[in-house]
Design a protein around this motif. Structure first.
Motif: not given
Length: 74
Positions: A44-66
């Motif tokens: 969030q800090k690096e990219f200046g975005v807000t990642i809602p908790p419901a979406e953060a839970i799904e970001l469990t691999n690099v591919k999905n994060i990118i």
């Protein structure tokens, strides 16, 4: 490039030898729930975005994060 910035965060957060899109919560030592919170905050800090908790839970691999960041950053 988004992947390069994500790689920097991963290298700062975890001791990884090789950065690939296949890295996930299942195969990165130390990537537990507390480390995940730290990772999300760093992204969030690096990219200046807000990642809602419901979406953060799904970001469990690099591919999905990118993919997530590609859709939300210019």
């Amino acid at each position: 490039m988004i992947a390069d910035r994500v790689e920097t965060i991963f290298r700062q957060s975890f001791e990884i030898e090789k950065f690939t899109e296949d890295l996930s919560i299942d195969n990165v030592p130390g990537w537990d729930s507390m480390a995940h919170v730290g990772l999300i905050l760093a992204l969030q800090k690096e990219f200046g975005v807000t990642i809602p908790p419901a979406e953060a839970i799904e970001l469990t691999n690099v591919k999905n994060i990118i993919q997530f960041l590609s859709k939300r950053t210019a």
